[in-house]
Design an enzyme around this catalytic site. Structure first.
Site, PDB file in Angstrom:
ATOM      1  CG  ASP A  79      47.243  34.275  50.046  1.00 26.79           C
ATOM      2  OD1 ASP A  79      46.795  33.158  50.350  1.00 26.79           O
ATOM      3  OD2 ASP A  79      46.522  35.288  50.005  1.00 26.79           O
ATOM      4  CE  LYS A  80      44.016  28.685  47.959  1.00 30.23           C
ATOM      5  NZ  LYS A  80      42.688  28.024  47.859  1.00 30.23           N
ATOM      6  CG  HIS A  81      42.952  33.765  43.668  1.00 32.18           C
ATOM      7  ND1 HIS A  81      42.028  34.473  44.394  1.00 32.18           N
ATOM      8  CD2 HIS A  81      42.352  33.457  42.492  1.00 32.18           C
ATOM      9  CE1 HIS A  81      40.919  34.603  43.696  1.00 32.18           C
ATOM     10  NE2 HIS A  81      41.085  33.997  42.530  1.00 32.18           N
ATOM     11  CB  SER A  82      41.176  28.587  44.453  1.00 30.20           C
ATOM     12  OG  SER A  82      40.200  27.868  43.707  1.00 30.20           O
ATOM     13  CB  THR A 119      37.917  30.857  52.213  1.00 24.62           C
ATOM     14  OG1 THR A 119      38.460  30.077  51.158  1.00 24.62           O
ATOM     15  CG2 THR A 119      38.708  30.627  53.473  1.00 24.62           C
ATOM     16  NE  ARG A 167      35.475  42.911  35.825  1.00 25.82           N
ATOM     17  CZ  ARG A 167      36.155  41.997  36.505  1.00 25.82           C
ATOM     18  NH1 ARG A 167      36.782  42.304  37.626  1.00 25.82           N
ATOM     19  NH2 ARG A 167      36.225  40.757  36.065  1.00 25.82           N
ATOM     20  CB  SER A 182      39.803  41.827  39.670  1.00 23.63           C
ATOM     21  OG  SER A 182      39.048  41.494  40.791  1.00 23.63           O
ATOM     22  CE  LYS A 186      40.418  41.000  44.645  1.00 26.90           C
ATOM     23  NZ  LYS A 186      39.046  40.858  44.176  1.00 26.90           N
ATOM     24  CE  LYS A 187      44.636  35.981  47.048  1.00 28.69           C
ATOM     25  NZ  LYS A 187      44.478  35.411  48.387  1.00 28.69           N
TER      26      LYS A 187
HETATM   27  N1  URA Z   1      37.423  37.124  41.576  1.00 31.78           N
HETATM   28  C1  URA Z   1      37.868  38.407  41.721  1.00 31.78           C
HETATM   29  O1  URA Z   1      38.316  38.799  42.799  1.00 31.78           O
HETATM   30  N2  URA Z   1      37.803  39.215  40.641  1.00 31.78           N
HETATM   31  C2  URA Z   1      37.333  38.833  39.439  1.00 31.78           C
HETATM   32  O2  URA Z   1      37.323  39.627  38.525  1.00 31.78           O
HETATM   33  C3  URA Z   1      36.859  37.505  39.313  1.00 31.78           C
HETATM   34  C4  URA Z   1      36.925  36.659  40.402  1.00 31.78           C
END
Ligand code: URA
Length: 442
Positions: A79-82, A119, A167, A182, A186-187
């Site tokens: 997977d990717k996260h941006s 997305t 937060r 964070s 999740k990833k």
């Molecule tokens: N995106 C997230 O999922 N968590 C953060 O803390 C900041 C951006």
């Protein structure tokens, strides 16, 4: 719960007792930790940071607070996260392209944040597309068609949901360890073999300087690797909008152009670069071989086929999918009005101010100011000129798609978005730096 040992360790820069971290994060997810206690811990981490091994333990505990996807023997899970940009539609093409290259892609994605698009909002401009998948449905979808794109939900890393909301109201969002935990929790809960992180830097990114981007990239790579996920961060430039289309429905249109082997070279090369990083991390390919595989699936229709299968798998009717891939503009919502900005004189397009562009689109309904705001998915921009190209006086530079008529002040803002210069501009692609470490298991 007594968190004094955690707070003391944070203040003195030592490791927090790992068993206590686990109990604390589990208590957050179960909501048995009082809010003021949680806020005390968040503020301590926000103020003093934490050690690299704490980051791994916190992230691991957050990941373990909810469902974790498990996979039968088979192709690599990636997977990717941006970190978020303007016109950043990569996931729509990347997930099916990687699946067409033989990977499994259980992509969790979010909605727009601030001026940046999300997305999930983009996909929701496809009539019938269902993003709310359970972890079990995600695994089944990926096993069937190779990829899925689902909205982040309570089932995955619920401790993050609780902490993120706190937060947001305690000014503790901008903390590298908290952002790291964070995102990576999740990833990692997706059960990944490899992850690529697109860390954006520039005037339209959350990270404005290279130092900030490097710090976040290093922290996320270190932590994900600490959890056993092979990870590379690509730090990419984000001041000029990505590709030709910006805005929810419009970005779906551009994605289909790219999935058909066309589209803007800016978008296409980012997709190829991100996909190639994952293919070379998992399939033992050289960078060139990996890029070639990505190019092939974009050019031979295989990525488009998987995209169509993913849409059907996630609820879009077969007729809509066929119309979507043949004539995307006939399926997605279109704005009633358009306003085109032209070049005031001859020269070269140096850049377009992506942050102001995104803020204008947001004010016209492309993004939210409040959690419950309803989006106008048709609002956005189509850019007609590539960065660095020569323009003559009167050439159209971009078109704003909107529903409401534009006040004079907005028209004035639009006309100064493009910067036209007299000297040729050198364009070096988006990639500024990569961050990658050898794998270390906890
Ligand atoms: N995106 C997230 O999922 N968590 C953060 O803390 C900041 C951006």
């Amino acid at each position: 719960m007594n968190i004094t040992p955690l707070i003391k360790a944070i203040a003195s820069g030592e490791n927090q007792p790992s068993d206590l971290i686990q109990d604390f994060i589990a208590g957050i997810a179960e909501r048995s930790v009082a809010q003021d206690v949680a806020v005390q811990w968040l503020k301590a981490v926000h103020r003093s940071g934490c050690t690299p091994s704490d980051k791994v333990f916190i992230t691991q505990a957050m990941m373990a607070s909810g469902a974790q996807l498990t996979w039968p023997e088979g192709p690599p899970v990636v997977d990717k996260h941006s970190t978020g940009g303007v016109g950043d539609k990569m996931s729509l093409m990347l997930a099916p392209a990687l699946a067409a290259c033989g990977c499994r892609v259980p992509m969790l994605a979010g909605r727009g944040l601030g001026h940046t698009g999300g997305t999930i909002d983009k996909l929701e401009s496809i009539p019938g597309f269902r993003c709310a998948l359970t972890p079990k449905e995600m695994v089944a979808a990926v096993e069937r068609v190779g990829c899925c794109i689902a909205v982040q939900n309570e089932a995955i890393a619920p401790a993050d949901g609780v902490l993120y909301a706190l937060r947001d109201v305690t000014q503790t969002i901008d903390s590298v360890p908290l952002i790291t935990a964070s995102i990576v929790s999740k990833k990692a809960a997706e059960g990944l073999d490899a992850l690529v992180l697109d860390v954006k830097v520039g005037s339209a990114a959350f990270m404005k300087s290279m130092e900030e981007a490097r710090e976040l990239a290093t922290s996320m790579v270190e932590t994900a690797e600490g959890l056993g996920v092979r990870t590379m961060a690509q730090i990419t430039e984000m001041s000029h909008p990505i590709g030709t289309h910006v805005g929810n429905a419009l970005e779906v249109v551009e994605s289909i152009h790219v999935l058909k082997g066309g589209g803007s070279s800016d978008t296409r090369s980012l997709v190829i670069m991100q996909g190639a990083a994952l293919l070379s991390m998992t399939l033992n390919l050289s960078e060139q071989e990996a890029e070639k595989r990505m190019e092939e699936v974009l050019d031979n229709g295989k990525a488009l086929e998987v995209f169509a299968a993913m849409c059907e798998q996630q609820g879009v009717s077969e007729t809509t999918v066929q119309r979507l891939i043949h004539d995307p503009e006939s399926v997605v919502e279109r704005a009633r009005e358009t306003t085109t900005v032209v070049a005031p004189n001859r020269g070269f397009l140096h850049s377009i101010d992506a942050l102001t562009m995104a803020n204008i689109a947001r004010e016209h309904g492309a993004g939210r100011f409040d959690l419950n705001d309803k989006l106008d998915l048709s609002v956005g921009f189509v850019v007609h000129v590539e960065r660095g190209k020569a323009v003559r006086e009167g050439d159209p530079i971009f078109t704003f798609h909107h529903r409401r008529s534009l006040p004079e002040a907005t028209l004035a803002q639009l006309t100064v978005l493009p910067q036209i210069v007299q000297e040729p501009v050198s364009t070096n692609g988006r990639l500024l730096e990569t961050v990658q470490f050898p794998t270390t298991k906890p």
